[in-house]
Design a protein around this motif. Structure first.
Motif, PDB file in Angstrom:
ATOM      1  N   ALA A 241       0.358  -1.645  -0.041  1.00 54.04           N
ATOM      2  CA  ALA A 241       0.183   0.289   0.002  1.00 54.04           C
ATOM      3  C   ALA A 241       0.603   1.166  -0.237  1.00 54.04           C
ATOM      4  N   ALA A 242       2.140   1.556   0.344  1.00 52.92           N
ATOM      5  CA  ALA A 242       2.821   2.388   0.352  1.00 52.92           C
ATOM      6  C   ALA A 242       3.371   2.392  -0.683  1.00 52.92           C
ATOM      7  N   GLU A 243       4.172   1.755  -1.748  1.00 54.15           N
ATOM      8  CA  GLU A 243       3.956   1.826  -2.940  1.00 54.15           C
ATOM      9  C   GLU A 243       2.992   1.862  -3.544  1.00 54.15           C
ATOM     10  N   VAL A 244       1.762   1.162  -4.491  1.00 52.87           N
ATOM     11  CA  VAL A 244       0.890   1.242  -5.232  1.00 52.87           C
ATOM     12  C   VAL A 244      -0.326   2.142  -5.096  1.00 52.87           C
ATOM     13  N   ASP A 245      -0.967   2.234  -6.173  1.00 56.52           N
ATOM     14  CA  ASP A 245      -2.155   3.561  -5.876  1.00 56.52           C
ATOM     15  C   ASP A 245      -3.851   2.170  -4.640  1.00 56.52           C
ATOM     16  N   ASN A 246      -3.536   1.127  -5.244  1.00 58.91           N
ATOM     17  CA  ASN A 246      -4.780   0.124  -5.024  1.00 58.91           C
ATOM     18  C   ASN A 246      -4.366  -1.296  -4.499  1.00 58.91           C
ATOM     19  N   VAL A 247      -4.699  -1.891  -3.774  1.00 61.07           N
ATOM     20  CA  VAL A 247      -4.824  -3.131  -3.349  1.00 61.07           C
ATOM     21  C   VAL A 247      -5.818  -3.995  -2.977  1.00 61.07           C
ATOM     22  N   VAL A 248      -5.734  -5.248  -3.358  1.00 65.23           N
ATOM     23  CA  VAL A 248      -6.822  -6.283  -3.623  1.00 65.23           C
ATOM     24  C   VAL A 248      -6.185  -7.050  -3.012  1.00 65.23           C
ATOM     25  N   VAL A 249      -6.855  -8.098  -1.892  1.00 70.57           N
ATOM     26  CA  VAL A 249      -6.454  -9.248  -1.309  1.00 70.57           C
ATOM     27  C   VAL A 249      -7.136  -9.742  -1.323  1.00 70.57           C
ATOM     28  N   PHE A 250      -7.253 -11.423  -2.347  1.00 68.67           N
ATOM     29  CA  PHE A 250      -8.264 -12.618  -2.468  1.00 68.67           C
ATOM     30  C   PHE A 250      -7.788 -13.174  -1.825  1.00 68.67           C
ATOM     31  N   LEU A 251      -9.072 -13.634  -0.325  1.00 75.39           N
ATOM     32  CA  LEU A 251      -8.581 -14.377   0.264  1.00 75.39           C
ATOM     33  C   LEU A 251      -9.478 -16.303   0.630  1.00 75.39           C
ATOM     34  N   ALA A 279      -9.698  -3.227  -1.556  1.00 78.63           N
ATOM     35  CA  ALA A 279     -10.963  -4.220  -1.542  1.00 78.63           C
ATOM     36  C   ALA A 279     -10.946  -6.065  -0.767  1.00 78.63           C
ATOM     37  N   VAL A 280     -11.080  -6.322  -0.207  1.00 84.25           N
ATOM     38  CA  VAL A 280     -10.739  -7.700   0.381  1.00 84.25           C
ATOM     39  C   VAL A 280     -12.026  -8.877   0.184  1.00 84.25           C
ATOM     40  N   VAL A 281     -11.969  -9.389  -1.112  1.00 84.78           N
ATOM     41  CA  VAL A 281     -12.784 -10.622  -1.809  1.00 84.78           C
ATOM     42  C   VAL A 281     -12.774 -11.693  -1.710  1.00 84.78           C
ATOM     43  N   GLY A 282     -13.421 -12.772  -1.477  1.00 87.69           N
ATOM     44  CA  GLY A 282     -13.022 -14.284  -1.405  1.00 87.69           C
ATOM     45  C   GLY A 282     -13.568 -15.194  -2.100  1.00 87.69           C
ATOM     46  N   GLY A 283     -13.489 -16.527  -1.024  1.00 92.44           N
ATOM     47  CA  GLY A 283     -14.893 -17.731  -1.114  1.00 92.44           C
ATOM     48  C   GLY A 283     -14.248 -18.809  -0.194  1.00 92.44           C
ATOM     49  N   HIS A 284     -15.062 -19.980  -0.209  1.00 95.21           N
ATOM     50  CA  HIS A 284     -15.122 -21.005  -0.103  1.00 95.21           C
ATOM     51  C   HIS A 284     -15.877 -21.594   0.195  1.00 95.21           C
ATOM     52  N   ALA A 285     -17.238 -21.274   0.623  1.00 94.01           N
ATOM     53  CA  ALA A 285     -18.187 -21.721   1.172  1.00 94.01           C
ATOM     54  C   ALA A 285     -19.252 -22.217   0.150  1.00 94.01           C
ATOM     55  N   HIS A 286     -18.833 -22.461  -1.348  1.00 96.95           N
ATOM     56  CA  HIS A 286     -19.282 -23.239  -2.390  1.00 96.95           C
ATOM     57  C   HIS A 286     -20.627 -22.896  -2.595  1.00 96.95           C
ATOM     58  N   VAL A 287     -21.277 -21.309  -1.155  1.00 99.21           N
ATOM     59  CA  VAL A 287     -22.644 -21.061  -1.516  1.00 99.21           C
ATOM     60  C   VAL A 287     -22.451 -19.610  -1.762  1.00 99.21           C
ATOM     61  N   LEU A 288     -23.248 -18.655  -1.635  1.00103.32           N
ATOM     62  CA  LEU A 288     -23.043 -17.153  -1.752  1.00103.32           C
ATOM     63  C   LEU A 288     -22.798 -17.324  -0.414  1.00103.32           C
ATOM     64  N   SER A 289     -22.236 -15.268   0.039  1.00106.36           N
ATOM     65  CA  SER A 289     -21.934 -14.833   0.719  1.00106.36           C
ATOM     66  C   SER A 289     -22.399 -13.003   0.325  1.00106.36           C
ATOM     67  N   PRO A 290     -22.800 -12.481   1.351  1.00107.46           N
ATOM     68  CA  PRO A 290     -22.671 -11.334   1.576  1.00107.46           C
ATOM     69  C   PRO A 290     -21.303 -10.685   0.765  1.00107.46           C
ATOM     70  N   VAL A 299     -15.757  -5.428   0.594  1.00105.89           N
ATOM     71  CA  VAL A 299     -15.724  -6.792   1.183  1.00105.89           C
ATOM     72  C   VAL A 299     -16.931  -7.848   0.658  1.00105.89           C
ATOM     73  N   HIS A 300     -16.037  -8.768   0.176  1.00108.60           N
ATOM     74  CA  HIS A 300     -17.237 -10.160  -0.140  1.00108.60           C
ATOM     75  C   HIS A 300     -16.834 -10.721   0.602  1.00108.60           C
ATOM     76  N   TYR A 301     -17.808 -11.414   1.061  1.00106.90           N
ATOM     77  CA  TYR A 301     -17.445 -12.660   2.241  1.00106.90           C
ATOM     78  C   TYR A 301     -17.533 -14.282   1.417  1.00106.90           C
ATOM     79  N   GLY A 302     -18.029 -14.324   0.448  1.00106.45           N
ATOM     80  CA  GLY A 302     -17.821 -15.364  -0.520  1.00106.45           C
ATOM     81  C   GLY A 302     -18.783 -15.264  -2.115  1.00106.45           C
ATOM     82  N   LEU A 303     -18.147 -16.036  -3.030  1.00109.58           N
ATOM     83  CA  LEU A 303     -18.082 -15.598  -4.487  1.00109.58           C
ATOM     84  C   LEU A 303     -18.855 -16.344  -4.855  1.00109.58           C
ATOM     85  N   GLY A 304     -19.036 -18.310  -4.047  1.00110.50           N
ATOM     86  CA  GLY A 304     -19.593 -19.096  -4.342  1.00110.50           C
ATOM     87  C   GLY A 304     -18.601 -19.728  -5.502  1.00110.50           C
TER      88      GLY A 304
END
Length: 376
Positions: A241-251, A279-290, A299-304
């Motif tokens: 974050a100190a070096e770039v304009d935007n940071v994404v973490v895919f969890l 932005a923090v996005v990701g998934g694992h649950a195999h169903v959609l989350s908010p 923040v996206h807790y589960g892309l399914g």
């Protein structure tokens, strides 16, 4: 299917200390072969480096917002294996939505190998040939996270094959490496005159495999946010974050079958945002989350599931999340719902799309999460 120009890619291997150098390289277009010329601040290279390392709060005037499309879990087992016979169409109609964004990112929940040894005492192990990366590329995917509970299903040999396949592919793989420095290093891309760092990390690992699968000093493995690895991830995000304009973490996070996030997930998301994640996005649950805004971050807790052999009822609900980034903020979000048919997501249309979107938006209240539909 429509295609877009491929953006400059700057994979960083060797740690965040290389960020400034990588940004300088990515700031130069492939056609720019002229010798450096003097400017008021020195050479063009010096000016570019100064711009790359400047505070995100003072972007160059010629920047503009850009978009990243996110999809959930992708693998090619079962009925999906035959789709790799023609990688150019393997992802189906969802490729149009991925290709429409400036960048696209998914979770690749499979080792990319035809060798290796299956992980011990593991019920499900996934692998796919390197044509899986061809399929992602053809669909417009730029970056894939390997940090998940299937990334090392075929051991260190399988991981070595995966990393080699990534090095030979236009699709950048993140969240895995030959050691911790590589695994916790983001991919850096440029869009709209801005830079973005894209990380992958997992919050889900089998207990008996956690030590073996977590990257260490001189030890191949995955980037993790479990235990002591969490601090390493937060530090990596802060440095980026100190070096770039935007940071994404895919969890890779959540509890299988649960629409609501696991108890510690909101705190983890807040910590990553405090460290500098846009932005923090990701998934694992195999169903959609908010999903929704936390201030001017997202923040996206589960892309399914996304491209997946197991789809029925809630596990068939999918979609593409497209976020608009501008100078360390997410300014717009769009959820385009889809339903998996034959293993690939097919976008909803008309009234069905409206209903699917409303159902997804109502999950924020169901899970009692402090997420909003628009930025602060």
């Amino acid at each position: 299917m429509p295609t877009r120009p491929r953006l400059p890619r700057t994979p960083l291997r060797g740690g965040a200390a290389l960020l400034a150098t990588a940004l300088l390289v990515s700031a130069c277009s492939p056609e720019d072969t002229d010798s450096p010329t003097e400017t008021d601040g020195g050479t063009e290279e010096a000016a570019a480096l100064q711009g790359a390392t400047a505070s995100p709060s003072t972007p160059p005037e010629d920047t503009e917002p850009f978009t990243i499309a996110f999809g959930g879990d992708v693998m090619f087992e079962g009925l999906l294996e035959s789709r790799l016979t023609d990688p150019s169409t393997a992802m189906g109609p969802i490729a149009d939505q991925l290709s429409a964004a400036d960048l696209a990112m998914v979770n690749l929940e499979t080792a990319v190998t035809e060798g290796g040894t299956p992980a011990p005492n593991k019920q499900y192990v996934f692998r796919a040939p390197s044509t899986a990366l061809e399929a992602l590329d053809a669909a417009g995917v730029d970056v894939a996270s390997m940090a998940n509970n299937h990334g090392m299903d075929y051991g260190e040999d399988g991981l070595a094959d995966t990393l080699a396949a990534g090095d030979a592919s236009p699709v950048a793989l993140v969240g895995a490496g030959n050691d911790a420095d590589e695994a916790y290093t983001p991919h850096i891309a440029e869009a709209g005159g801005q830079t973005v760092a894209l990380f992958g990390a997992t919050d889900v690992l089998d207990d008996h495999l956690m030590e073996a699968w977590t990257a260490g000093e001189g030890k191949p493995g995955l980037a993790s946010v479990k235990g002591e690895a969490r601090e390493r991830m937060l530090t990596a995000v802060t440095e980026a974050a100190a070096e770039v304009d935007n940071v994404v973490v895919f969890l890779h996070w959540g509890l299988e079958g649960s629409h609501c996030p696991i108890g510690h997930a909101p705190t983890l998301a807040d910590d990553l945002i405090a460290a500098g994640a846009t932005a923090v996005v990701g998934g694992h649950a195999h169903v959609l989350s908010p999903g929704g805004f936390v201030g001017d971050s997202y923040v996206h807790y589960g892309l399914g599931n996304f491209v997946f052999y197991n789809f029925d009822g809630p596990t068939a609900e999918s979609g593409v999340l497209t976020l608009t980034f501008d100078d360390g903020r997410v300014t717009e979000s769009d959820w385009a719902p889809a339903r998996i048919e034959g293993g690939v997501p097919v976008p909803y249309e008309g009234a069905a799309a409206d209903q699917a979107r409303t159902t997804w938006e109502e999950m924020r209240g169901t899970c009692a999460l402090p997420l909003t539909g628009s930025p602060a």
